[in-house]
Design an enzyme around this catalytic site. Structure first.
Site, PDB file in Angstrom:
ATOM      1  N   ASN A 183      -2.618   2.629 -10.428  1.00  0.00           N
ATOM      2  CA  ASN A 183      -3.130   1.924  -9.252  1.00  0.00           C
ATOM      3  C   ASN A 183      -3.115   0.428  -9.563  1.00  0.00           C
ATOM      4  O   ASN A 183      -2.769  -0.003 -10.676  1.00  0.00           O
ATOM      5  CB  ASN A 183      -4.550   2.415  -8.917  1.00  0.00           C
ATOM      6  CG  ASN A 183      -5.024   1.923  -7.562  1.00  0.00           C
ATOM      7  OD1 ASN A 183      -4.299   2.031  -6.569  1.00  0.00           O
ATOM      8  ND2 ASN A 183      -6.209   1.357  -7.500  1.00  0.00           N
ATOM      9  N   ARG A 220      10.361  -1.108  -4.515  1.00  0.00           N
ATOM     10  CA  ARG A 220       9.217  -1.239  -5.426  1.00  0.00           C
ATOM     11  C   ARG A 220       9.157   0.055  -6.245  1.00  0.00           C
ATOM     12  O   ARG A 220       9.290   1.129  -5.671  1.00  0.00           O
ATOM     13  CB  ARG A 220       7.898  -1.468  -4.676  1.00  0.00           C
ATOM     14  CG  ARG A 220       7.826  -2.830  -3.978  1.00  0.00           C
ATOM     15  CD  ARG A 220       6.432  -3.097  -3.440  1.00  0.00           C
ATOM     16  NE  ARG A 220       5.500  -3.476  -4.492  1.00  0.00           N
ATOM     17  CZ  ARG A 220       4.173  -3.594  -4.295  1.00  0.00           C
ATOM     18  NH1 ARG A 220       3.659  -3.348  -3.100  1.00  0.00           N
ATOM     19  NH2 ARG A 220       3.372  -3.951  -5.290  1.00  0.00           N
ATOM     20  N   GLY A 237       0.861  -1.175   0.000  1.00  0.00           N
ATOM     21  CA  GLY A 237       0.000   0.000   0.000  1.00  0.00           C
ATOM     22  C   GLY A 237       0.899   1.227   0.000  1.00  0.00           C
ATOM     23  O   GLY A 237       1.835   1.313   0.812  1.00  0.00           O
ATOM     24  N   ALA A 238       0.611   2.172  -0.911  1.00  0.00           N
ATOM     25  CA  ALA A 238       1.545   3.276  -1.139  1.00  0.00           C
ATOM     26  C   ALA A 238       1.905   4.066   0.136  1.00  0.00           C
ATOM     27  O   ALA A 238       3.095   4.230   0.447  1.00  0.00           O
ATOM     28  CB  ALA A 238       0.978   4.199  -2.222  1.00  0.00           C
ATOM     29  N   GLN A 298      -5.504  -8.802  -2.326  1.00  0.00           N
ATOM     30  CA  GLN A 298      -5.571  -7.804  -1.257  1.00  0.00           C
ATOM     31  C   GLN A 298      -7.024  -7.447  -0.911  1.00  0.00           C
ATOM     32  O   GLN A 298      -7.319  -7.077   0.219  1.00  0.00           O
ATOM     33  CB  GLN A 298      -4.823  -6.514  -1.668  1.00  0.00           C
ATOM     34  CG  GLN A 298      -3.330  -6.673  -1.851  1.00  0.00           C
ATOM     35  CD  GLN A 298      -2.983  -6.918  -3.309  1.00  0.00           C
ATOM     36  OE1 GLN A 298      -3.727  -7.578  -4.024  1.00  0.00           O
ATOM     37  NE2 GLN A 298      -1.850  -6.409  -3.750  1.00  0.00           N
ATOM     38  N   ASP A 355      -1.247   4.747  -6.550  1.00  0.00           N
ATOM     39  CA  ASP A 355       0.173   4.590  -6.211  1.00  0.00           C
ATOM     40  C   ASP A 355       1.005   5.740  -6.757  1.00  0.00           C
ATOM     41  O   ASP A 355       2.079   6.038  -6.235  1.00  0.00           O
ATOM     42  CB  ASP A 355       0.697   3.256  -6.727  1.00  0.00           C
ATOM     43  CG  ASP A 355       0.126   2.147  -5.869  1.00  0.00           C
ATOM     44  OD1 ASP A 355      -1.040   1.774  -6.087  1.00  0.00           O
ATOM     45  OD2 ASP A 355       0.830   1.699  -4.942  1.00  0.00           O
TER      46      ASP A 355
HETATM   47  O1  MRU Z   1       0.638  -3.908  -4.638  1.00  0.00           O
HETATM   48  P1  MRU Z   1       0.013  -3.151  -3.493  1.00  0.00           P
HETATM   49  O2  MRU Z   1      -0.863  -3.997  -2.649  1.00  0.00           O
HETATM   50  O3  MRU Z   1       1.021  -2.365  -2.707  1.00  0.00           O
HETATM   51  O4  MRU Z   1      -0.912  -2.109  -4.216  1.00  0.00           O
HETATM   52  C1  MRU Z   1      -1.697  -1.241  -3.465  1.00  0.00           C
HETATM   53  C2  MRU Z   1      -2.602  -0.429  -4.281  1.00  0.00           C
HETATM   54  O5  MRU Z   1      -2.600  -0.454  -5.484  1.00  0.00           O
HETATM   55  C3  MRU Z   1      -3.464   0.533  -3.545  1.00  0.00           C
HETATM   56  O6  MRU Z   1      -4.650   0.725  -4.216  1.00  0.00           O
HETATM   57  C4  MRU Z   1      -2.703   1.857  -3.472  1.00  0.00           C
HETATM   58  O7  MRU Z   1      -1.453   1.683  -2.884  1.00  0.00           O
HETATM   59  C5  MRU Z   1      -3.441   2.862  -2.725  1.00  0.00           C
HETATM   60  S1  MRU Z   1      -3.449   2.413  -1.034  1.00  0.00           S
HETATM   61  C6  MRU Z   1      -3.875   3.543  -0.018  1.00  0.00           C
END
Ligand code: MRU
Length: 346
Positions: free
Chosen positions: A245, A87, A45-46, A194, A235
């Site tokens: 995203n 990442r 999550g970003a 997720q 993201d």
């Molecule tokens: O690969 P992830 O689980 O890190 O991806 C997360 C997402 O794409 C979320 O939608 C994004 O980070 C926004 S979270 C507040």
């Protein structure tokens, strides 16, 4: 409970790979361990990976025994690069490292120990700010949500994806706390799941009505008139409002347009990358194909079968109804409204 926090000389985080079956915590004592936890998605999550990287920088400063400021700064630069490359897509990661390096280079600390203390305070501030920013986004976004609404949500954007509260799911939480009756359709988000593993866990905790749906069922529910709005996180958002995203966001936005449904993105301004004029240049993480063929260790095809696994996609800005930030809701044309949002005034 915060997803990421400083804990007596270490970084403590919820191990998101174990949910929803077990609530486990990882305790990381080196910056290399923090980088690895971002890479292997112990934390994801970003905003959560941004805060983790900030604490990782505080940890790096303590890991180094350097008393000499120049050597310590050089070490921090090096470790910052390690964290930033863990990442590539979420800009919050680089943003948090840069914020920490600004503190390091500010010249305000006279000794290495003073700098170590200042970096820890700065990381804690980033974590605290994340929570208050999410609450502000929640309040702005909740005004868009009607009582009785069914909301389609993608991936996990709740307290787990942040330090606490959440972005798109923060809006759901704020609307729920305001007494609105809601039903949330949670995309599963293959292959890491997720939505089903993490967002459903959060809805259970909050007591919000929900159903997990296969990613491929989103169009079916829109066509049947069962969706009122779509909420997603981000993201990275380019200056023109193109939104990177979780993979599958783009197809949802196209479907939303086909069904004349509002499609909102909820993200703090730390996710806006004004250095990129449009989404074409956003780096898209390509993850191990084993996540597709062998999700969570369960082989669904023979090991030699070929697969591809892009983790994110880019939704062009003309599909985005609005972007909810901590300073208010940015509307098209985004080149102007996002620039204002980043300056703190929409
Ligand atoms: O690969 P992830 O689980 O890190 O991806 C997360 C997402 O794409 C979320 O939608 C994004 O980070 C926004 S979270 C507040």
């Amino acid at each position: 409970m915060r997803s990421v926090a400083w804990d007596d000389g270490a970084v403590k985080m919820i191990d998101q790979r174990a949910l929803p079956w077990r609530l486990e915590f990882a305790r990381l004592e080196t910056v290399a361990q923090v980088a690895e936890s971002i890479r292997n998605m112990t934390v994801r999550g970003a905003p959560a990976i941004g805060a983790s990287a900030a604490f990782g920088m505080a940890l790096a400063a303590r890991e180094s025994a350097e008393a000499d400021m120049r050597s310590l700064l050089a070490f921090l630069e090096q470790q910052g690069e390690l964290l930033k490359t863990a990442r590539p897509t979420a800009v919050n990661l680089a943003w948090a490292v840069e914020r920490m390096l600004e503190v390091a280079h500010s010249g305000e600390c006279k000794t290495a120990d003073e700098l170590r203390e200042a970096l820890l305070l700065a990381a804690q501030q980033i974590a605290d700010d994340d929570v208050s920013i999410n609450r502000r986004m929640g309040a702005h976004g909740a005004a868009l949500v009607n009582d009785g609404a069914t909301i389609l949500h993608h991936c996990n954007t709740g307290s787990l994806a942040c330090v606490d509260y959440g972005t798109a799911l923060g809006v759901v939480r704020a609307a729920h706390e305001a007494g609105k009756r809601l039903h949330i359709l949670l995309d599963e988000t293959r292959p890491r799941l997720q939505g089903s593993r993490l967002s459903a866990w959060e809805m259970e905790e909050l007591g919000v009505s929900y159903a997990i749906i296969p990613d491929t069922a989103a169009g079916y529910y829109m066509q049947n008139g069962e969706v009122d709005m779509i909420l997603v996180g981000a993201d990275r958002i380019a200056a023109n409002g193109d939104v990177a995203n979780k993979i599958g966001t783009y197809q949802l936005a196209v479907l939303a347009a086909a069904h004349d449904l509002p499609f909102y993105c909820v993200a703090p301004t730390s996710t806006v990358d004004l250095a990129l004029p449009c989404g074409d240049e956003i780096p898209i993480e390509q993850r191990d194909s084993a996540e597709v063929t062998t999700p969570y260790g369960v082989a669904i095809v023979p090991a030699h079968y070929q697969a591809r696994n892009p983790a994110f996609d880019v939704t062009p800005h003309h599909y985005v109804t609005g972007i909810v930030t901590e300073h208010g809701i940015a509307r098209p044309p985004y080149t102007k409204s996002l620039a204002r949002a980043v300056r703190g005034k929409i």
